[in-house]
Design an enzyme around this catalytic site. Structure first.
Site, PDB file in Angstrom:
ATOM      1  N   CYS A 116     -10.494   0.951   7.894  1.00 45.21           N
ATOM      2  CA  CYS A 116      -9.920   2.232   8.304  1.00 45.21           C
ATOM      3  C   CYS A 116     -10.499   3.403   7.515  1.00 45.21           C
ATOM      4  CB  CYS A 116      -8.402   2.202   8.175  1.00 45.21           C
ATOM      5  SG  CYS A 116      -7.800   1.661   6.570  1.00 45.21           S
ATOM      6  N   GLU A 124       0.847  -1.203   0.000  1.00 44.24           N
ATOM      7  CA  GLU A 124       0.000   0.000   0.000  1.00 44.24           C
ATOM      8  C   GLU A 124       0.879   1.249   0.000  1.00 44.24           C
ATOM      9  OE1 GLU A 124      -3.855  -1.634   2.466  1.00 44.24           O
ATOM     10  OE2 GLU A 124      -2.213  -0.830   3.640  1.00 44.24           O
TER      11      GLU A 124
END
Length: 639
Positions: free
Chosen positions: A429, A333
């Site tokens: 998240c 990521e």
């Protein structure tokens, strides 16, 4: 650094927004998103991935009660990133190691929403969660449900991977926001007790660790701002100063005798003050860089600020998507190498653009330069808003710039690219992060120092300062017109950001410096501003291999894209005419284009492609994927 230029943003609770566009988003978050997430955190959304979040706090509270009663409590393995019914006991912790943070971000979003629009029912929901959370805290202040439920002996033994300090960071930020919104200290006191434990545990003559996933650094600064406790600020500075020193703490805590040099993922490969490139996990990165900017400003640390500036320039000039997205690769990521900005493989996590806005705001408050809020604006109006469906009930974690549904289904390299927004994520998240940012958008409009009030975003709103009462009436997105009304209390300078790719027109005299127009104010004034809202064809560097011969369409801060729903299949066969004859209507852009005839032969002798004229329809990027699964692309070939 020039301390005379330092400013501080005017907080959300001091700004009243009255903006058609943003009121709609804020109300959507209040009425739909926050309520939806309240259910999701309790696993009450049919068909959505389970959160386990509140379930874990209830389990932890039972453990805490048994400990207080002197009862023996079970021990479960604490050795994985994710736990579920298939790999752990039903009474053990479930979810990702950072699962606690989701409810803390939800509370922060609720707090900002309460500042915008007080809602008794929402406050009751937040208080319910706060009561559940506080019941799960150990007597020494420790509060992380993974270790409380599974194994108390493993506390602070794997800072690299298991996110205790990350969860604390979101607890502290949520607690500060809720205290500012309501004046109630219950969650703030819990956060301070945990912070006291952390300060007593970590430091020069103590455990020399630091977070594997940054945010505790930013949060400790916020706790310091509210409480004035210098220990919180000192510990935030320690975490930054200690990071990346050799021998690496992450090696020491795992008993390694040799040094592992591959800590770029955690931005711990070298000391932050000597870093100059954005590397590693993008969200972790911008959270760290935001805290570095905080600490450099507070301590007047020129060396640390120079690192912030170098990292910012690396992001803005070599690693930033036109949509304000960062983190181009699914592998970690993460930030990739310079100019590596693929469209159809892009990761571009919603949280990363949110963190970039945090970083931008802190840089602008240290050094007034329009480039910071230009990037923040681009992220806000594109990637951030793309992360949420128009009904507020589904979300993107990943925000690509090109989508082919068949590829996402059949190509394992593109499995991370979702073609429709998801109801929820086990790793959730992004949705609460998005909710807290939109609910607090008021805090990104104004900032001030002793001599100057800055207008950083053109959102209809008002605020009161010791210098003046200032209101903005904005038609920025519609036609570029903005009126600023000033009820003057004393002489000051009003600084207005000049958007990128734009100009500023006003009948009032001003001086331009670093992308801000400075107006001298010594009486009540109305300042009419005109910005350029013309449709622009934007190219990127020819070092970005994915976009050779292509361009993107922007109008103001909004990036536009093509969807199959309007333009048919095989969007890669479309091109923009030399004379596009743009038309802006009802929020959409229409242009002359060409469609290349599909060639069924895999290989053939080259000949000029056959093309037919067509009229292209572009929609705002943030609105894509609200009409079902279909192709999408931001970039289009140019003739």
């Amino acid at each position: 650094m020039n301390r005379n230029l330092f400013s501080k943003h005017i907080s959300n609770n001091r700004v009243k927004i009255n903006d058609t566009f943003w009121n709609e988003k804020i109300e959507l978050v209040r009425s739909e998103v926050i309520s939806y997430q309240y259910l999701a955190l309790q696993d009450k959304i049919e068909g959505a991935e389970k959160s386990y979040c509140i379930e874990n706090f209830i389990k932890a509270a039972k453990i805490v009660k048994r400990i207080k009663n002197g009862e023996e409590v079970p021990v479960y393995p604490a050795d994985k990133w994710q736990y579920d019914e298939n790999n752990s006991d039903k009474n053990a912790f479930h979810g990702w190691v950072f699962q606690d943070s989701d409810v803390y971000k939800w509370i922060e979003a609720a707090a900002f929403s309460l500042e915008n629009h007080f809602d008794e029912e929402l406050k009751k929901k937040a208080d319910k969660f706060i009561d559940i959370i506080c019941c799960a805290q150990l007597e020494n202040g420790y509060l992380d449900t993974l270790y409380i439920i599974n194994d108390r002996e493993k506390v602070f033994t794997n800072l690299k991977d298991y996110h205790e300090l990350y969860c604390f960071g979101h607890l502290a930020e949520g607690a500060v926001a809720y205290y500012n919104a309501t004046g109630e200290r219950k969650l703030l006191d819990a956060a301070c007790r945990f912070a006291d434990l952390i300060c007593n545990t970590f430091g020069k003559d103590k455990k020399r660790g630091y977070p594997g996933h940054e945010i505790a650094e930013m949060a400790l600064v916020k706790l310091y701002d509210v409480t004035g406790k210098s220990e919180y600020l000192e510990t935030a500075k320690f975490f930054i100063d200690e990071r990346g020193k050799k021998p690496y703490y992450f090696d020491i805590e795992r008993g390694r005798k040799t040094v592992n040099d591959n800590y770029h993922y955690n931005q711990a490969h070298k000391e932050p003050r000597y870093q100059s490139e954005a590397v590693g996990h993008a969200v972790r990165g911008v959270y760290l860089y935001s805290a570095m900017a905080d600490i450099s400003k507070i301590y007047g640390d020129d060396e640390l600020y120079s690192a912030c500036r170098n990292i910012w320039n690396n992001i803005e000039n070599k690693k930033l998507y036109i949509t304000g997205a960062i983190g181009s690769t699914v592998d970690g990521e993460a930030f990739s190498f310079d100019y590596d900005l693929p469209n159809d493989l892009a990761y571009c996590e919603t949280c990363a653009s949110i963190g970039l806005i945090f970083f931008a705001q802190r840089m602008a408050e240290t050094e007034p330069d329009s480039k910071y809020f230009n990037v923040a604006e681009r992220a806000l109006y594109n990637t951030v808003l793309s992360g949420m469906a128009e009904d507020g009930k589904s979300f993107f974690y990943v925000n690509p710039l090109e989508v082919l549904p068949e590829a996402s289904e059949k190509d394992s390299r593109k499995r991370h690219i979702k073609t429709v927004r998801q109801k929820w994520f086990s790793c959730a998240c992004c949705p609460p992060n998005l909710a807290r940012l939109i609910s607090s958008v008021g805090s990104y409009i104004f900032s001030e120092n002793e001599d100057t009030v800055y207008i950083n975003q053109f959102i209809s709103s008002g605020t009161e300062t010791d210098k003046a009462d200032i209101s903005i009436k904005s038609e920025y997105l519609e036609n570029g017109k903005v009126r600023v009304k000033v009820n003057c209390k004393k002489s000051f300078s009003l600084a207005v950001r000049i958007p990128e790719n734009s100009y500023i027109k006003s009948s009032h005299k001003f001086v331009s410096e670093k992308g801000y127009a400075y107006f001298d104010i010594d009486k009540n004034s109305e300042i009419d501003l005109q910005f350029d809202m013309g449709i622009k064809i934007i190219k990127c560097s020819n070092r970005v291999r994915a976009n050779i011969g292509k361009a993107a369409i922007m109008r103001g801060p909004v990036v536009y894209c093509l969807e199959e729903a309007d333009n048919g299949k095989n969007l890669h066969l479309l091109s923009l005419c030399k004379e596009p004859d743009f038309e802006y209507k009802d929020g959409f852009i229409f242009a002359n284009g060409l469609r290349e005839k599909a060639d069924e032969n895999l290989y053939s002798i080259y000949s000029e492609p056959q093309k037919e004229k067509c009229r292209l329809k572009f929609i705002p990027y943030y609105r894509w994927a609200n009409r079902g699964e279909n192709e999408m692309t931001v970039y289009i070939r140019t003739e």
